[in-house]
Motif scaffolding. Structure first.
Motif, PDB file in Angstrom:
ATOM      1  N   GLU A  18       0.892  -1.228   0.042  1.00 14.09           N
ATOM      2  CA  GLU A  18      -0.047  -0.173   0.079  1.00 14.09           C
ATOM      3  C   GLU A  18       0.942   1.317   0.097  1.00 14.09           C
ATOM      4  OE1 GLU A  18      -2.992  -0.020   3.035  1.00 14.09           O
ATOM      5  OE2 GLU A  18      -4.286  -1.504   2.083  1.00 14.09           O
ATOM      6  N   PHE A  19       0.373   2.400  -0.724  1.00  9.33           N
ATOM      7  CA  PHE A  19       0.994   3.626  -0.768  1.00  9.33           C
ATOM      8  C   PHE A  19       0.290   4.897  -0.496  1.00  9.33           C
ATOM      9  CE2 PHE A  19       2.857   6.992  -2.907  1.00  9.33           C
ATOM     10  CZ  PHE A  19       4.294   6.592  -3.224  1.00  9.33           C
ATOM     11  N   LEU A 137       8.701   6.340  -2.289  1.00 12.29           N
ATOM     12  CA  LEU A 137       8.271   5.581  -1.118  1.00 12.29           C
ATOM     13  C   LEU A 137       7.227   6.487  -0.385  1.00 12.29           C
ATOM     14  CD1 LEU A 137      11.568   3.887   0.353  1.00 12.29           C
ATOM     15  CD2 LEU A 137       9.706   3.088  -1.162  1.00 12.29           C
ATOM     16  N   GLY A 138       6.252   5.804   0.008  1.00 14.47           N
ATOM     17  CA  GLY A 138       5.027   6.398   0.707  1.00 14.47           C
ATOM     18  C   GLY A 138       5.132   7.008   2.182  1.00 14.47           C
ATOM     19  N   GLU A 145       9.185   1.302  10.125  1.00  9.70           N
ATOM     20  CA  GLU A 145       8.609   0.719   8.682  1.00  9.70           C
ATOM     21  C   GLU A 145       9.042   1.185   7.458  1.00  9.70           C
ATOM     22  OE1 GLU A 145       4.380  -0.822   9.211  1.00  9.70           O
ATOM     23  OE2 GLU A 145       4.428   0.708  10.960  1.00  9.70           O
ATOM     24  N   LEU A 146       9.305   2.687   7.657  1.00 10.30           N
ATOM     25  CA  LEU A 146       9.919   3.232   6.534  1.00 10.30           C
ATOM     26  C   LEU A 146      11.369   2.995   6.200  1.00 10.30           C
ATOM     27  CD1 LEU A 146       9.992   5.614   4.204  1.00 10.30           C
ATOM     28  CD2 LEU A 146      10.571   7.280   6.138  1.00 10.30           C
ATOM     29  N   LYS A 164       7.884  10.573   0.319  1.00 11.08           N
ATOM     30  CA  LYS A 164       6.721  11.471   0.507  1.00 11.08           C
ATOM     31  C   LYS A 164       6.530  12.052   1.972  1.00 11.08           C
ATOM     32  CE  LYS A 164       4.617  10.642  -3.577  1.00 11.08           C
ATOM     33  NZ  LYS A 164       4.399  11.787  -4.431  1.00 11.08           N
ATOM     34  N   ILE A 165       6.409  13.305   2.069  1.00 11.30           N
ATOM     35  CA  ILE A 165       6.283  13.952   3.191  1.00 11.30           C
ATOM     36  C   ILE A 165       4.904  14.767   3.372  1.00 11.30           C
ATOM     37  CG2 ILE A 165       8.817  14.259   3.372  1.00 11.30           C
ATOM     38  CD1 ILE A 165       8.371  17.253   2.542  1.00 11.30           C
ATOM     39  N   ALA A 166       4.699  15.150   4.499  1.00 11.26           N
ATOM     40  CA  ALA A 166       3.441  15.995   5.046  1.00 11.26           C
ATOM     41  C   ALA A 166       3.827  16.649   6.278  1.00 11.26           C
ATOM     42  CB  ALA A 166       2.185  15.165   4.984  1.00 11.26           C
ATOM     43  N   PRO A 167       3.034  17.832   6.600  1.00 13.07           N
ATOM     44  CA  PRO A 167       3.015  18.275   7.718  1.00 13.07           C
ATOM     45  C   PRO A 167       3.121  17.260   8.783  1.00 13.07           C
ATOM     46  CG  PRO A 167       1.719  19.803   6.810  1.00 13.07           C
ATOM     47  CD  PRO A 167       2.000  18.485   5.831  1.00 13.07           C
ATOM     48  N   GLY A 168       4.103  17.136   9.932  1.00 16.23           N
ATOM     49  CA  GLY A 168       4.038  16.058  10.954  1.00 16.23           C
ATOM     50  C   GLY A 168       4.888  14.954  10.518  1.00 16.23           C
TER      51      GLY A 168
END
Length: 372
Positions: A18-19, A137-138, A145-146, A164-168
């Protein structure tokens, strides 16, 4: 060349892992394959690597099918053309809908190059015999796990990893990956979810200290001014993705110095014709380019490999082997990466054959169209 028949095939493939991006998580993908046939019986395939929902851009599977069936294929069927670069002019009245256009444009290129006995890469102007591949990589449930996912792909020889990044979910995973692999080519991709708030800017600027190859698309697609301000404040090159759908977008981004690197996605740019033009414009501006991916099946992935053979693609492209995403691809042979490199096919056209029997078992919907 005159296309006399076409068909659309909505195909579903399960992902082996899953991604998750900043917007959603997915366990399978539905893409639309395009088949064109000319008067001689020659066939060309393209892929509409359509998002399932309008999170990446405004298109989704349903809109792509509607536009391809109702506007693009009727414009192509029965029309005569000498070179695939002429095909986009047939639908010049259709605005936007670049993903849908990309699949039909790609099919025209593979049809023409196959009929002409020329490898697709050569037809596009490619000069490389192999291309360097990276992996994307998601977002994972935990940093551990990453790290496990990075270890798998580094172990397979991939020289570049995109996170892949996002706030937090930004500084901590990057710090952990860099600590474990000090010399690995790493870059991050935000898919445009950050703002110029104090907290977001602090996190993005903190990434500047980890030796990243680039920070990709930190802000919203149309916010080139935010990209320009941020690019001027950090040493890490800013890469643009969603912000550049047209050559005019690229010209404006170059003028504003909103980045220094371009991710060329065939789907986002509206096809191979536009992607080659973007490559040429970026080269003229001194921007290195690489080919991004939309988790394409083998049809779109082989087209990306061919595009990545052009001389301006000096950074690793998202053309990892089919097995990274799918247990079985729709083409034979599948795309294979060895030690992080993919051989550019030398066979005429796409360089692989669509597995019709396998395709039939994975197709959710199909429709055939004929000239007249």
């Amino acid at each position: 060349m005159r296309v006399v028949a076409a068909s659309l095939h909505l195909v579903r493939l399960d992902l082996v892992h899953e991604f998750q991006t900043s917007s959603h998580r997915k366990g399978h993908l539905d893409h639309v394959l395009v088949r064109l046939e000319d008067e001689s019986g020659a066939v060309g395939w393209g892929e509409i690597a359509s998002p399932a929902a309008p999170y990446y851009n405004a298109e989704n599977v349903d809109t792509c099918w509607t536009v391809a069936a109702g506007y693009l294929l009727p414009a192509v069927l029965g029309a005569t053309w000498d070179h695939p670069a002429q095909v986009p002019a047939l639908w010049r009245r259709v605005r936007g809908n670049e993903f849908a256009k990309a699949g039909v444009d790609m099919a025209a290129w593979t049809l023409w190059s196959g009929a002409a006995g020329v490898p697709l890469a050569t037809a596009l102007g490619g000069t490389r015999t192999e291309v360097v591949a990276g992996v994307s990589l998601g977002i994972e449930p935990t940093v551990d796990e990453l790290l496990a996912q990075v270890a798998v792909h580094v172990g397979h020889g991939y020289p570049r990893v995109k996170l892949k990044i996002a706030p937090g979910w930004d500084v901590e995973p990057v710090r952990a990956v860099r600590a474990a692999w000090p010399d690995l080519d790493v870059h991050v991709d935000a898919n445009g979810v950050y703002t110029e708030s104090d907290d977001d800017l602090a996190a993005l600027r903190a990434l500047d200290g980890y030796g990243l190859t680039m920070i990709e698309q930190p802000f919203a697609p149309r916010d080139l001014l935010a990209h320009a301000r941020f690019a001027a404040s950090v040493g890490t090159p800013v890469c643009l993705d969603e912000s550049v759908e047209t050559l005019a977008d690229l010209a404006l981004a170059v003028h504003l110095q909103a980045g220094r690197v371009l991710n060329i996605k065939v789907s986002r740019m509206g096809g191979l014709t536009a992607a080659v033009a973007a490559h040429d414009a970026a080269q003229a501006a001194g921007w290195p380019v690489w080919c991004g991916g939309m988790h394409e099946f083998g049809v779109g992935r082989y087209a990306n490999v061919a595009l990545s053979a052009l001389p301006g693609f000096t950074l690793p492209s998202d053309v990892s082997g089919s097995d990274k995403y799918y247990a079985r691809d729709v083409v034979v042979p599948p795309v294979v990466a060895r030690a992080g490199r993919v051989t550019v096919p030398t066979e005429p056209g796409l360089g692989a054959q669509v597995d019709d029997e396998w395709l039939a078992g994975t197709t959710l919907r199909s429709e055939r169209f004929t000239a007249g």
